[in-house]
Motif scaffolding. Structure first.
Motif, PDB file in Angstrom:
ATOM      1  N   MET A   1      25.149  14.257 -15.111  1.00  0.00           N
ATOM      2  CA  MET A   1      25.209  14.494 -13.694  1.00  0.00           C
ATOM      3  C   MET A   1      25.327  13.164 -12.973  1.00  0.00           C
ATOM      4  N   LYS A   2      26.175  13.131 -11.970  1.00  0.00           N
ATOM      5  CA  LYS A   2      26.353  11.932 -11.163  1.00  0.00           C
ATOM      6  C   LYS A   2      25.397  12.008  -9.963  1.00  0.00           C
ATOM      7  N   PRO A   3      24.529  11.017  -9.799  1.00  0.00           N
ATOM      8  CA  PRO A   3      23.573  11.060  -8.690  1.00  0.00           C
ATOM      9  C   PRO A   3      24.222  10.696  -7.362  1.00  0.00           C
ATOM     10  N   LEU A   4      23.549  11.065  -6.300  1.00  0.00           N
ATOM     11  CA  LEU A   4      23.949  10.655  -4.960  1.00  0.00           C
ATOM     12  C   LEU A   4      23.844   9.142  -4.896  1.00  0.00           C
ATOM     13  N   SER A   5      24.881   8.483  -4.423  1.00  0.00           N
ATOM     14  CA  SER A   5      24.897   7.024  -4.358  1.00  0.00           C
ATOM     15  C   SER A   5      24.954   6.587  -2.902  1.00  0.00           C
ATOM     16  N   ILE A   6      23.906   5.911  -2.463  1.00  0.00           N
ATOM     17  CA  ILE A   6      23.819   5.448  -1.080  1.00  0.00           C
ATOM     18  C   ILE A   6      23.699   3.934  -1.099  1.00  0.00           C
ATOM     19  N   LEU A  64      11.463   9.098 -10.394  1.00  0.00           N
ATOM     20  CA  LEU A  64      11.419   8.944 -11.846  1.00  0.00           C
ATOM     21  C   LEU A  64      10.300   8.010 -12.291  1.00  0.00           C
ATOM     22  N   ASP A  65       9.753   8.308 -13.460  1.00  0.00           N
ATOM     23  CA  ASP A  65       8.759   7.432 -14.080  1.00  0.00           C
ATOM     24  C   ASP A  65       9.403   6.094 -14.418  1.00  0.00           C
ATOM     25  N   ASP A  66       8.615   5.038 -14.400  1.00  0.00           N
ATOM     26  CA  ASP A  66       9.097   3.730 -14.837  1.00  0.00           C
ATOM     27  C   ASP A  66       9.450   3.801 -16.316  1.00  0.00           C
ATOM     28  N   GLY A  67      10.550   3.161 -16.700  1.00  0.00           N
ATOM     29  CA  GLY A  67      10.933   3.057 -18.106  1.00  0.00           C
ATOM     30  C   GLY A  67      11.659   4.268 -18.666  1.00  0.00           C
ATOM     31  N   TRP A  94      19.254  12.793  -5.545  1.00  0.00           N
ATOM     32  CA  TRP A  94      19.045  11.374  -5.256  1.00  0.00           C
ATOM     33  C   TRP A  94      17.842  10.897  -6.055  1.00  0.00           C
ATOM     34  N   PRO A  95      18.065  10.146  -7.144  1.00  0.00           N
ATOM     35  CA  PRO A  95      16.938   9.627  -7.915  1.00  0.00           C
ATOM     36  C   PRO A  95      16.348   8.392  -7.248  1.00  0.00           C
ATOM     37  N   MET A  96      15.043   8.291  -7.293  1.00  0.00           N
ATOM     38  CA  MET A  96      14.320   7.124  -6.774  1.00  0.00           C
ATOM     39  C   MET A  96      13.279   6.707  -7.801  1.00  0.00           C
TER      40      MET A  96
END
Length: 133
Positions: A1-6, A64-67, A94-96
């Motif tokens: 999946m391609k994430p939202l890119s801002i 998202l979790d670190d790592g 949108w991943p953060m």
């Protein structure tokens, strides 16, 4: 999946959706996310970013979790959304990370649908040894 890119420096407007998706659907999305390792929190805010998210629409923000391998998590989210969203419906993701500068704004939208316990945190009964496995 391609994430939202801002892009950095873009004006991002986030808030509670004017017309949120049905509660049953947001609950189903939250339940699906609980089955994916590496997602700390998830929200369904309304978002507007000129030339990126137009018109304003509800999106899925995952913290998202670190790592964790971001692409593996995003692929699992994409597969899960394909199963739970009605035909013809699309939801930008949108991943953060927990260090993202906009995370406090996302949290302030009141659109929380998922939280995982911090990694390595044991339930109280395990800390105190109340139950034996």
């Amino acid at each position: 999946m391609k994430p939202l890119s801002i892009s950095k420096g873009s004006a991002v407007m986030l808030g509670a959706p004017a017309q949120p998706m049905p509660r049953a659907l947001s609950d189903t999305i939250g339940e699906m996310l609980r089955g994916i390792a590496g997602i700390r929190e998830a929200y369904l805010p309304q978002c507007y970013v000129a030339s990126v998210v137009e018109p304003p629409t509800q999106i899925l923000v995952i913290v998202l979790d670190d790592g964790v391998d971001h692409q593996n998590v995003l692929d699992a989210v994409g597969q899960g959304l394909n199963h739970v969203l009605p035909p013809g419906m699309h939801l930008d993701v949108w991943p953060m990370t927990g260090h993202d500068g906009l995370l406090s704004t996302v949290r302030g939208t009141g659109t929380h649908i998922h939280s995982a316990p911090p990694p390595g945190k044991k339930p109280r009964w395990k800390i105190f040894g109340w139950l034996r496995s």
